[in-house]
Design a protein around this motif. Structure first.
Motif, PDB file in Angstrom:
ATOM      1  N   PRO A  88      82.671   5.345  75.715  1.00 14.04           N
ATOM      2  CA  PRO A  88      83.185   5.904  76.974  1.00 14.04           C
ATOM      3  C   PRO A  88      82.919   7.413  77.148  1.00 14.04           C
ATOM      4  CG  PRO A  88      84.965   4.848  75.709  1.00 14.04           C
ATOM      5  CD  PRO A  88      83.697   4.625  74.957  1.00 14.04           C
ATOM      6  N   LEU A  89      82.779   8.166  76.057  1.00  9.40           N
ATOM      7  CA  LEU A  89      82.533   9.608  76.199  1.00  9.40           C
ATOM      8  C   LEU A  89      81.064   9.933  76.457  1.00  9.40           C
ATOM      9  CD1 LEU A  89      84.732  11.192  73.377  1.00  9.40           C
ATOM     10  CD2 LEU A  89      85.174  11.154  75.837  1.00  9.40           C
ATOM     11  N   MET A  90      80.157   9.071  75.988  1.00  7.87           N
ATOM     12  CA  MET A  90      78.720   9.330  76.176  1.00  7.87           C
ATOM     13  C   MET A  90      77.929   8.042  76.028  1.00  7.87           C
ATOM     14  SD  MET A  90      76.101  11.787  74.023  1.00  7.87           S
ATOM     15  CE  MET A  90      75.848  10.560  72.740  1.00  7.87           C
ATOM     16  N   ARG A  91      77.132   7.721  77.050  1.00 11.17           N
ATOM     17  CA  ARG A  91      76.248   6.568  76.881  1.00 11.17           C
ATOM     18  C   ARG A  91      74.865   7.046  76.468  1.00 11.17           C
ATOM     19  NH1 ARG A  91      73.609   3.707  79.785  1.00 11.17           N
ATOM     20  NH2 ARG A  91      72.178   4.898  81.072  1.00 11.17           N
ATOM     21  N   GLN A 106      77.400  14.550  66.422  1.00 10.33           N
ATOM     22  CA  GLN A 106      77.242  15.944  66.882  1.00 10.33           C
ATOM     23  C   GLN A 106      77.225  15.992  68.405  1.00 10.33           C
ATOM     24  OE1 GLN A 106      73.666  17.272  64.920  1.00 10.33           O
ATOM     25  NE2 GLN A 106      74.682  17.226  62.937  1.00 10.33           N
ATOM     26  N   MET A 107      76.549  15.021  69.006  1.00  6.85           N
ATOM     27  CA  MET A 107      76.521  14.965  70.473  1.00  6.85           C
ATOM     28  C   MET A 107      77.900  14.617  71.022  1.00  6.85           C
ATOM     29  SD  MET A 107      72.905  13.296  71.537  1.00  6.85           S
ATOM     30  CE  MET A 107      72.629  12.070  70.273  1.00  6.85           C
ATOM     31  N   LEU A 108      78.561  13.660  70.370  1.00  5.23           N
ATOM     32  CA  LEU A 108      79.908  13.265  70.817  1.00  5.23           C
ATOM     33  C   LEU A 108      80.871  14.449  70.729  1.00  5.23           C
ATOM     34  CD1 LEU A 108      80.841  10.367  71.695  1.00  5.23           C
ATOM     35  CD2 LEU A 108      81.925  10.170  69.442  1.00  5.23           C
ATOM     36  N   GLY A 109      80.655  15.308  69.729  1.00  2.10           N
ATOM     37  CA  GLY A 109      81.493  16.493  69.565  1.00  2.10           C
ATOM     38  C   GLY A 109      81.222  17.562  70.624  1.00  2.10           C
ATOM     39  N   ALA A 110      80.010  17.543  71.185  1.00  9.93           N
ATOM     40  CA  ALA A 110      79.614  18.589  72.140  1.00  9.93           C
ATOM     41  C   ALA A 110      79.737  18.139  73.592  1.00  9.93           C
ATOM     42  CB  ALA A 110      78.158  18.990  71.882  1.00  9.93           C
ATOM     43  N   VAL A 111      79.695  16.824  73.800  1.00 11.89           N
ATOM     44  CA  VAL A 111      79.469  16.315  75.161  1.00 11.89           C
ATOM     45  C   VAL A 111      80.534  16.780  76.157  1.00 11.89           C
ATOM     46  CG1 VAL A 111      80.671  14.080  74.872  1.00 11.89           C
ATOM     47  CG2 VAL A 111      78.766  14.277  76.471  1.00 11.89           C
ATOM     48  N   ASP A 112      80.036  17.134  77.355  1.00 13.12           N
ATOM     49  CA  ASP A 112      80.909  17.569  78.451  1.00 13.12           C
ATOM     50  C   ASP A 112      80.323  16.939  79.715  1.00 13.12           C
ATOM     51  OD1 ASP A 112      82.012  18.925  80.636  1.00 13.12           O
ATOM     52  OD2 ASP A 112      82.171  20.818  79.525  1.00 13.12           O
ATOM     53  N   LYS A 114      80.573  17.440  82.660  1.00 15.69           N
ATOM     54  CA  LYS A 114      80.238  18.330  83.771  1.00 15.69           C
ATOM     55  C   LYS A 114      78.948  19.128  83.516  1.00 15.69           C
ATOM     56  CE  LYS A 114      84.278  20.482  83.710  1.00 15.69           C
ATOM     57  NZ  LYS A 114      84.966  19.725  82.636  1.00 15.69           N
ATOM     58  N   LYS A 115      78.320  18.917  82.324  1.00 15.18           N
ATOM     59  CA  LYS A 115      77.208  19.801  81.946  1.00 15.18           C
ATOM     60  C   LYS A 115      75.914  19.065  81.598  1.00 15.18           C
ATOM     61  CE  LYS A 115      79.872  23.625  79.998  1.00 15.18           C
ATOM     62  NZ  LYS A 115      80.360  24.201  78.740  1.00 15.18           N
ATOM     63  N   ARG A 116      74.829  19.829  81.585  1.00 18.60           N
ATOM     64  CA  ARG A 116      73.579  19.386  80.964  1.00 18.60           C
ATOM     65  C   ARG A 116      73.474  20.142  79.646  1.00 18.60           C
ATOM     66  NH1 ARG A 116      71.581  19.770  86.490  1.00 18.60           N
ATOM     67  NH2 ARG A 116      71.158  17.647  87.195  1.00 18.60           N
ATOM     68  N   ALA A 134      76.785  13.622  80.244  1.00 17.78           N
ATOM     69  CA  ALA A 134      77.303  12.582  79.340  1.00 17.78           C
ATOM     70  C   ALA A 134      76.409  11.343  79.218  1.00 17.78           C
ATOM     71  CB  ALA A 134      78.735  12.188  79.693  1.00 17.78           C
ATOM     72  N   THR A 135      75.127  11.489  79.590  1.00 18.85           N
ATOM     73  CA  THR A 135      74.144  10.444  79.271  1.00 18.85           C
ATOM     74  C   THR A 135      73.097  11.033  78.331  1.00 18.85           C
ATOM     75  OG1 THR A 135      74.412   9.306  81.377  1.00 18.85           O
ATOM     76  CG2 THR A 135      72.377   8.878  80.186  1.00 18.85           C
ATOM     77  N   HIS A 136      72.957  10.426  77.157  1.00 20.06           N
ATOM     78  CA  HIS A 136      71.956  10.878  76.184  1.00 20.06           C
ATOM     79  C   HIS A 136      70.580  10.427  76.647  1.00 20.06           C
ATOM     80  CE1 HIS A 136      70.079  10.274  71.931  1.00 20.06           C
ATOM     81  NE2 HIS A 136      69.803  11.468  72.396  1.00 20.06           N
ATOM     82  N   LEU A 137      69.660  11.394  76.848  1.00 16.58           N
ATOM     83  CA  LEU A 137      68.334  11.083  77.383  1.00 16.58           C
ATOM     84  C   LEU A 137      67.291  10.862  76.290  1.00 16.58           C
ATOM     85  CD1 LEU A 137      68.193  13.870  80.147  1.00 16.58           C
ATOM     86  CD2 LEU A 137      68.974  11.498  80.400  1.00 16.58           C
ATOM     87  N   GLY A 138      67.665  11.064  75.014  1.00 12.56           N
ATOM     88  CA  GLY A 138      66.701  10.934  73.922  1.00 12.56           C
ATOM     89  C   GLY A 138      66.419  12.286  73.295  1.00 12.56           C
TER      90      GLY A 138
END
Ligand SMILES: Nc1ncnc2c1ncn2[C@@H]1O[C@H](COP(=O)(O)OP(=O)(O)O)[C@@H](O)[C@H]1O
Ligand SMILES: CC(C)(COP(=O)(O)O)[C@@H](O)C(=O)NCCC(=O)O
Ligand SMILES: [K+]
Length: 242
Positions: A88-91, A106-112, A114-116, A134-138
């Motif tokens: 739910p925090l990041m797909r 690390q991404m889950l810890g940083a994800v926001d 509202k941001k890129r 909050a969408t991981h692009l690779g």
């Protein structure tokens, strides 16, 4: 709580109290024997009597089994993190069977949302990942500056082992400088190119070599050494709620 991060070079641990404050923390080289290293730390862990152990490991099945055996003796519940591409925090569109769980945490810890964001992990490997609201692009994976140096030493005759510093990206006039500056430029140049392609992404760096690399990046960088720990806490917080 006890939080463990088993990276390819170092074992990191954090002991936190009821309100999430860090009461003890260390990072040690495990030399591919993390279970034996943990065994030596059990006295210290037992003193704090954590009620749960959350683990991030990129060391593979065989070493994780040994770690499991060691932790079982403590009689404290423990759990390894599994990557969830639909969290739910990041797909994430990345292959979730392959994505390293330290990278993901690390991404889950940083994800926001509202941001890129561009999250860079500087450990045994350097990983660069892009997140758009909050969408991981690779992302990208590079050998660290130390792994690159070792591969040059072992693959060439005239470049011999030396312990120069990774402190400049200007051209070198000796073999030692050319090697160290070339390697550092390969990572710094990649980061500069990626941030040039994604100008409105916030650049966030973490991991053992983050400070060495960040100095030469031509964009503002946020150094955050708590990303993996924050990711672990967010992960187990969510898994308890569901
Ligand atoms: N061959 C090496 N010589 C010196 N230091 C090294 C070497 N390999 C790795 N390191 C150091 O080990 C640390 C590994 O960083 P860390 O973020 O703990 O990585 P990991 O999570 O992969 O274990 C880095 O600070 C790096 O400088
Ligand atoms: C990329 C990594 C080697 C980084 O590990 P580290 O430098 O933290 O030890 C690790 O996250 C890993 O093994 N990942 C699996 C491959 C992938 O993420 O696609
Ligand atoms: K890392």
């Amino acid at each position: 709580m006890l939080w463990l991060d088993l990276g390819n070079t170092r074992l990191k641990y954090w002991l936190t109290d009821d309100i999430g404050q860090i009461v003890d923390h260390d990072a040690k080289q495990h030399l591919q024997a993390p279970a034996e290293l943990l065994m030596g730390l059990t006295d210290r862990f037992e003193r704090y009597a954590p009620d749960f152990i959350g683990i991030s490991s990129v060391l593979g099945e065989a070493l994780n089994m040994k770690v499991t055996e060691t932790l079982s003796r403590l009689n404290i519940p423990f759990e390894f993190v599994h990557v969830d591409a639909a969290h739910p925090l990041m797909r994430s569109d990345y292959n979730d069977q392959q994505l390293g769980c330290d990278r993901w945490l690390q991404m889950l810890g940083a994800v926001d949302k509202k941001k890129r964001q561009c999250v860079i992990g500087c450990g045994t490997a350097v990983t660069i990942d892009l997140i758009d609201h909050a969408t991981h692009l690779g992302g990208y994976i590079f050998p660290s500056i130390y792994l690159q140096r070792e591969s040059l030493f072992s693959g060439t005759k005239q470049i011999t082992i030396s312990n120069g510093a990774f402190d400049s990206v200007g051209q070198g006039m000796t073999t030692q400088d050319a090697v160290h500056r070339g390697i550092l430029l390969s990572i710094v140049g990649a980061i500069n190119e990626i941030s040039h392609r994604h100008p409105n992404f916030e650049v966030i760096m973490t991991g053992g070599d983050a400070a060495i690399i960040a100095q030469h990046v031509n964009r503002p960088v946020r150094l955050r050494d708590d990303l993996l720990l924050t990711g672990l806490a967010r992960y187990f917080d969510h898994s308890k709620q569901t």
